[in-house]
Motif scaffolding. Sequence first.
Motif, PDB file in Angstrom:
ATOM      1  N   LYS A 112      -6.279 -12.886   6.959  1.00 29.74           N
ATOM      2  CA  LYS A 112      -6.877 -12.015   5.948  1.00 29.74           C
ATOM      3  C   LYS A 112      -6.710 -12.693   4.591  1.00 29.74           C
ATOM      4  O   LYS A 112      -5.616 -13.128   4.255  1.00 29.74           O
ATOM      5  CB  LYS A 112      -6.218 -10.635   5.942  1.00 29.74           C
ATOM      6  CG  LYS A 112      -6.948  -9.592   5.110  1.00 29.74           C
ATOM      7  CD  LYS A 112      -6.293  -8.240   5.270  1.00 29.74           C
ATOM      8  CE  LYS A 112      -7.032  -7.148   4.480  1.00 29.74           C
ATOM      9  NZ  LYS A 112      -8.436  -6.969   4.923  1.00 29.74           N
ATOM     10  N   ASN A 113      -7.826 -12.774   3.863  1.00 31.96           N
ATOM     11  CA  ASN A 113      -7.779 -13.471   2.576  1.00 31.96           C
ATOM     12  C   ASN A 113      -7.969 -12.572   1.379  1.00 31.96           C
ATOM     13  O   ASN A 113      -7.896 -13.044   0.239  1.00 31.96           O
ATOM     14  CB  ASN A 113      -8.817 -14.602   2.543  1.00 31.96           C
ATOM     15  CG  ASN A 113     -10.219 -14.091   2.855  1.00 31.96           C
ATOM     16  OD1 ASN A 113     -10.472 -12.888   2.831  1.00 31.96           O
ATOM     17  ND2 ASN A 113     -11.129 -15.014   3.157  1.00 31.96           N
ATOM     18  N   VAL A 114      -8.218 -11.264   1.568  1.00 30.48           N
ATOM     19  CA  VAL A 114      -8.373 -10.333   0.447  1.00 30.48           C
ATOM     20  C   VAL A 114      -7.678  -9.030   0.821  1.00 30.48           C
ATOM     21  O   VAL A 114      -7.880  -8.507   1.933  1.00 30.48           O
ATOM     22  CB  VAL A 114      -9.856 -10.065   0.097  1.00 30.48           C
ATOM     23  CG1 VAL A 114      -9.941  -9.058  -1.057  1.00 30.48           C
ATOM     24  CG2 VAL A 114     -10.562 -11.343  -0.290  1.00 30.48           C
ATOM     25  N   TYR A 115      -6.865  -8.520  -0.121  1.00 29.72           N
ATOM     26  CA  TYR A 115      -6.196  -7.240   0.054  1.00 29.72           C
ATOM     27  C   TYR A 115      -6.531  -6.351  -1.139  1.00 29.72           C
ATOM     28  O   TYR A 115      -6.631  -6.828  -2.282  1.00 29.72           O
ATOM     29  CB  TYR A 115      -4.685  -7.410   0.154  1.00 29.72           C
ATOM     30  CG  TYR A 115      -4.231  -8.167   1.380  1.00 29.72           C
ATOM     31  CD1 TYR A 115      -3.947  -7.500   2.555  1.00 29.72           C
ATOM     32  CD2 TYR A 115      -4.093  -9.550   1.348  1.00 29.72           C
ATOM     33  CE1 TYR A 115      -3.518  -8.189   3.689  1.00 29.72           C
ATOM     34  CE2 TYR A 115      -3.669 -10.246   2.475  1.00 29.72           C
ATOM     35  CZ  TYR A 115      -3.387  -9.559   3.636  1.00 29.72           C
ATOM     36  OH  TYR A 115      -2.972 -10.245   4.749  1.00 29.72           O
ATOM     37  N   ILE A 116      -6.712  -5.055  -0.855  1.00 27.71           N
ATOM     38  CA  ILE A 116      -7.011  -4.081  -1.912  1.00 27.71           C
ATOM     39  C   ILE A 116      -5.912  -3.028  -1.884  1.00 27.71           C
ATOM     40  O   ILE A 116      -5.631  -2.416  -0.837  1.00 27.71           O
ATOM     41  CB  ILE A 116      -8.387  -3.434  -1.709  1.00 27.71           C
ATOM     42  CG1 ILE A 116      -9.491  -4.510  -1.764  1.00 27.71           C
ATOM     43  CG2 ILE A 116      -8.628  -2.371  -2.776  1.00 27.71           C
ATOM     44  CD1 ILE A 116     -10.865  -3.961  -1.524  1.00 27.71           C
ATOM     45  N   SER A 141      -4.087   6.074 -11.673  1.00 31.19           N
ATOM     46  CA  SER A 141      -4.170   5.088 -10.599  1.00 31.19           C
ATOM     47  C   SER A 141      -5.172   4.007 -10.965  1.00 31.19           C
ATOM     48  O   SER A 141      -6.059   4.203 -11.815  1.00 31.19           O
ATOM     49  CB  SER A 141      -4.564   5.767  -9.277  1.00 31.19           C
ATOM     50  OG  SER A 141      -5.848   6.367  -9.389  1.00 31.19           O
ATOM     51  N   ALA A 142      -5.000   2.844 -10.310  1.00 30.75           N
ATOM     52  CA  ALA A 142      -5.892   1.701 -10.510  1.00 30.75           C
ATOM     53  C   ALA A 142      -5.927   0.901  -9.217  1.00 30.75           C
ATOM     54  O   ALA A 142      -5.013   0.990  -8.382  1.00 30.75           O
ATOM     55  CB  ALA A 142      -5.428   0.829 -11.677  1.00 30.75           C
ATOM     56  N   LEU A 143      -6.985   0.108  -9.039  1.00 25.34           N
ATOM     57  CA  LEU A 143      -7.128  -0.749  -7.872  1.00 25.34           C
ATOM     58  C   LEU A 143      -6.646  -2.154  -8.208  1.00 25.34           C
ATOM     59  O   LEU A 143      -6.931  -2.675  -9.287  1.00 25.34           O
ATOM     60  CB  LEU A 143      -8.587  -0.788  -7.406  1.00 25.34           C
ATOM     61  CG  LEU A 143      -9.165   0.520  -6.869  1.00 25.34           C
ATOM     62  CD1 LEU A 143     -10.621   0.308  -6.459  1.00 25.34           C
ATOM     63  CD2 LEU A 143      -8.361   1.037  -5.685  1.00 25.34           C
ATOM     64  N   VAL A 144      -5.916  -2.742  -7.258  1.00 19.98           N
ATOM     65  CA  VAL A 144      -5.419  -4.105  -7.406  1.00 19.98           C
ATOM     66  C   VAL A 144      -5.944  -4.921  -6.233  1.00 19.98           C
ATOM     67  O   VAL A 144      -5.695  -4.573  -5.063  1.00 19.98           O
ATOM     68  CB  VAL A 144      -3.878  -4.142  -7.444  1.00 19.98           C
ATOM     69  CG1 VAL A 144      -3.380  -5.582  -7.519  1.00 19.98           C
ATOM     70  CG2 VAL A 144      -3.355  -3.345  -8.621  1.00 19.98           C
ATOM     71  N   LYS A 145      -6.645  -6.004  -6.536  1.00 16.96           N
ATOM     72  CA  LYS A 145      -7.164  -6.904  -5.512  1.00 16.96           C
ATOM     73  C   LYS A 145      -6.344  -8.190  -5.522  1.00 16.96           C
ATOM     74  O   LYS A 145      -6.161  -8.800  -6.572  1.00 16.96           O
ATOM     75  CB  LYS A 145      -8.634  -7.228  -5.759  1.00 16.96           C
ATOM     76  CG  LYS A 145      -9.563  -6.030  -5.593  1.00 16.96           C
ATOM     77  CD  LYS A 145     -11.022  -6.439  -5.793  1.00 16.96           C
ATOM     78  CE  LYS A 145     -11.956  -5.256  -5.590  1.00 16.96           C
ATOM     79  NZ  LYS A 145     -13.383  -5.636  -5.777  1.00 16.96           N
ATOM     80  N   VAL A 146      -5.882  -8.570  -4.337  1.00 15.60           N
ATOM     81  CA  VAL A 146      -5.087  -9.785  -4.186  1.00 15.60           C
ATOM     82  C   VAL A 146      -5.875 -10.743  -3.296  1.00 15.60           C
ATOM     83  O   VAL A 146      -6.176 -10.419  -2.138  1.00 15.60           O
ATOM     84  CB  VAL A 146      -3.703  -9.496  -3.579  1.00 15.60           C
ATOM     85  CG1 VAL A 146      -2.913 -10.791  -3.445  1.00 15.60           C
ATOM     86  CG2 VAL A 146      -2.939  -8.492  -4.429  1.00 15.60           C
ATOM     87  N   TYR A 147      -6.191 -11.912  -3.845  1.00 17.72           N
ATOM     88  CA  TYR A 147      -6.908 -12.941  -3.105  1.00 17.72           C
ATOM     89  C   TYR A 147      -5.904 -13.986  -2.610  1.00 17.72           C
ATOM     90  O   TYR A 147      -5.128 -14.527  -3.398  1.00 17.72           O
ATOM     91  CB  TYR A 147      -7.967 -13.603  -3.983  1.00 17.72           C
ATOM     92  CG  TYR A 147      -9.083 -12.658  -4.389  1.00 17.72           C
ATOM     93  CD1 TYR A 147     -10.211 -12.510  -3.590  1.00 17.72           C
ATOM     94  CD2 TYR A 147      -9.005 -11.918  -5.569  1.00 17.72           C
ATOM     95  CE1 TYR A 147     -11.243 -11.649  -3.960  1.00 17.72           C
ATOM     96  CE2 TYR A 147     -10.026 -11.060  -5.944  1.00 17.72           C
ATOM     97  CZ  TYR A 147     -11.145 -10.917  -5.138  1.00 17.72           C
ATOM     98  OH  TYR A 147     -12.146 -10.072  -5.500  1.00 17.72           O
TER      99      TYR A 147
END
Length: 789
Positions: free
Chosen positions: A341-345, A368-374
Amino acid sequence: MMRTCYCLSFLIWTCMFHETPASPSPKRTTMYLQTERIMGLPKDHGKALHRSKRGWMWNQFFLLEEYTGPDTQYVGKLHTDQDQGEGNLKYILTGDGAGSLFVIDENTGDIHAAKRLDREEKSLYVLRAKAIDRKTGRQVEPESEFIIKIHDINDNEPKFTKDTYTASVPEKSVVGTSVIQVTATDADDSNYGNSAKVVYSILQGQPYFSVDPETGIIKTALPDMSRENREQYQVVIQAKDMGGQMGGLSGTTTVNITLTDVNDNPPRFPQSTYQFTSLESAPLGTSLGRIKANDPDVGENAEIEYSIAAGDGSDMFDIITDKGTQEGIITVKKQLDFEKKNVYILKVEATNIHPDPRFFYMGPFKDSALVKVYVEDIDEPPVFSIPSNLIEVDEDAREGSIIGQVIAQDPDAARNIIKYSLDRHTDFDRIFNIHSGNGSIFVSKTLDREAAPWHNLTVIATEISNPKQSTQAPIFIRILDINDHAPEFAKYYETFVCENAKAGQLIQTISAVDKDEPPRGHKFFFELVPEYTVHPNFSVVDNKDNTAGIITRRNGYSRSKMSTYLLPVIIFDNDYPIQSSTGTLTIRVCGCDSRGNMQSCNAEALLLPAGLSTGALIAILLCIIILLVLVVLFAAMKRQRKKEPLIISKDDVRDNIVTYNDEGGGEEDTQAFDIGTLRNPEAREESKMRRDVMPETIFQIRRTAPLWENIDVQDFIHRRLKENDLDPTAPPYDSLATYAYEGNDSIANSLSSLESLTTDGSTQDYDYLSDWGPRFKKLADMYGGDESD
């Protein structure tokens, strides 16, 4: 005009009189004091008493403070009805300020104030007055006190207790909330007029605050004041006397008011989405970045706690709160894998820790906010996919046979080709090998479980395109046993049989061992070799418990006839294939006592006298050994005494330097080193003994070959060296031998005077030799006498 007013006031205020004997009298309402008669006197007095008529015309005087007129301020007039205006009376004034503040005209009784008076310094003065007849000096009126009161005027402005006040009030306070009370005082007389009546008003600070005009309490005037919009306020309060009317005096003070914080603001993220990147090889706990929700509040009201509420990476990442900066730190919780897996939300929430229930109506105190981890790919080393790292192989496996296989793959998307190898530090003997292409492990040498039952190998998988990317995996190889070893005796048995043994007697129990390890355990069988199936002397009985007994078959054995018997025994195991071995027992015949205890097993013991026991023989042998040792020691000591050092004390030239710096001692000097032989090639070896060692044996004197006249110097030295090497009387230690050679004789023959006797000795006079000392005595005797010796 002003003086006329003062006089009118004075006339009104002084319309009452006091009767002043020793103490003040009640007030009179009439202008003049009438004569009063007092009746009812005591009987012993022959006449009645009469109250004398008083003519003082004052009660108390009033005077305005801070008088600023051109003349002195007129206070009042002292007068008695006995004053006929003839100037016979003199008025005297004493008491507070008499003569300095207040002066009196002694003729007329008029009193004036000499200076400006301040009520705030002193509000009343007590004076005493008396009237004296100038001629007689008699008091016309007795001395009496009167009071001068200072009437207040509004000459002091109100003053606050502090120049600056500091106060605070929570934000969002309701209208009318008390903030602070200020107080102003006026030094004027509060009982006279409105000079000291203070009224408060606000000059600066509207419309946020108000002040109570009577109490000076400052209150909030606007609802919902927000600290986040404005925190500091400066309020100016005025205090004015005369009830606030025009013409009154005033004073001001400053009040600094601070709005304190309440938790009325929820945290808010400045953006709805955040993005971070991480290498898939990032260690656990690595920080990927920080996010922060803004909270306008301060202190504990701004403390925030961050959490991951949802998302597909909630188990892969974590968020912690930095208490110092109130930031959320995103960290790696589990190992990342780009290929999986290369992207996490993530959904991250920021929540206030200390919410205020009064403001719950404003909504939830969180955001709240969204955080994307590549996840970024890196070149990873190969990964082994081994179902089991244990390989079992029989020890009789043939060379070249494959015993197992390892598989490794490149986890990257490129799927690079892998090659395999063995770490030779784990296989020094190169018993195993591996196919570099497919990872097959095969045997390259013969296996031996008994020598090494386990082999721990390390397999290395390396990417061909990038040799730096490699991975190691352990492989454990267990060698399985086969029955390839025959059983043998468990130990070396020293077996004996007594000469007086009986038939059927057990003389030895034997057991066996086997290097193999059968899965069901060992089972051994014992029997005699076929050639000795019926042995006339001994038999073997198998006990069926992996042991066997050696049994005698006849009565009595004789050492003189047969001292030793050899008994071959076959041992079998029960594994497949069956292995057997033959072991030979050596049975000695020994002499024993009646209880069967061995005493002697040697045949020579039979030849010894019956009276000598083993202990006696050992004692005799020890005595012989001691005597031999003593003889050897005695011979060695005697030999040591005979050998003395080659050179004794100071004549020892080993490691010493001997200096010959004299001209010689003549023939008497027999200790001098004779080098004439070395210097004269025609010299003959004489039978000379060593001077430094007394030889133990006189060896045969060996003469050397003559040295010819034309012999070479090198040959001469070699011959001398050889002679010394072969000389049995040479010193037993290293010595320095000098081989000097001057060559052949001079053509001029000898120049020595020793040969002069053969020519013309009779004509020479050698008497002078006697004067040369004892060293030349021999020469003097030889040549100086009449006849030669």
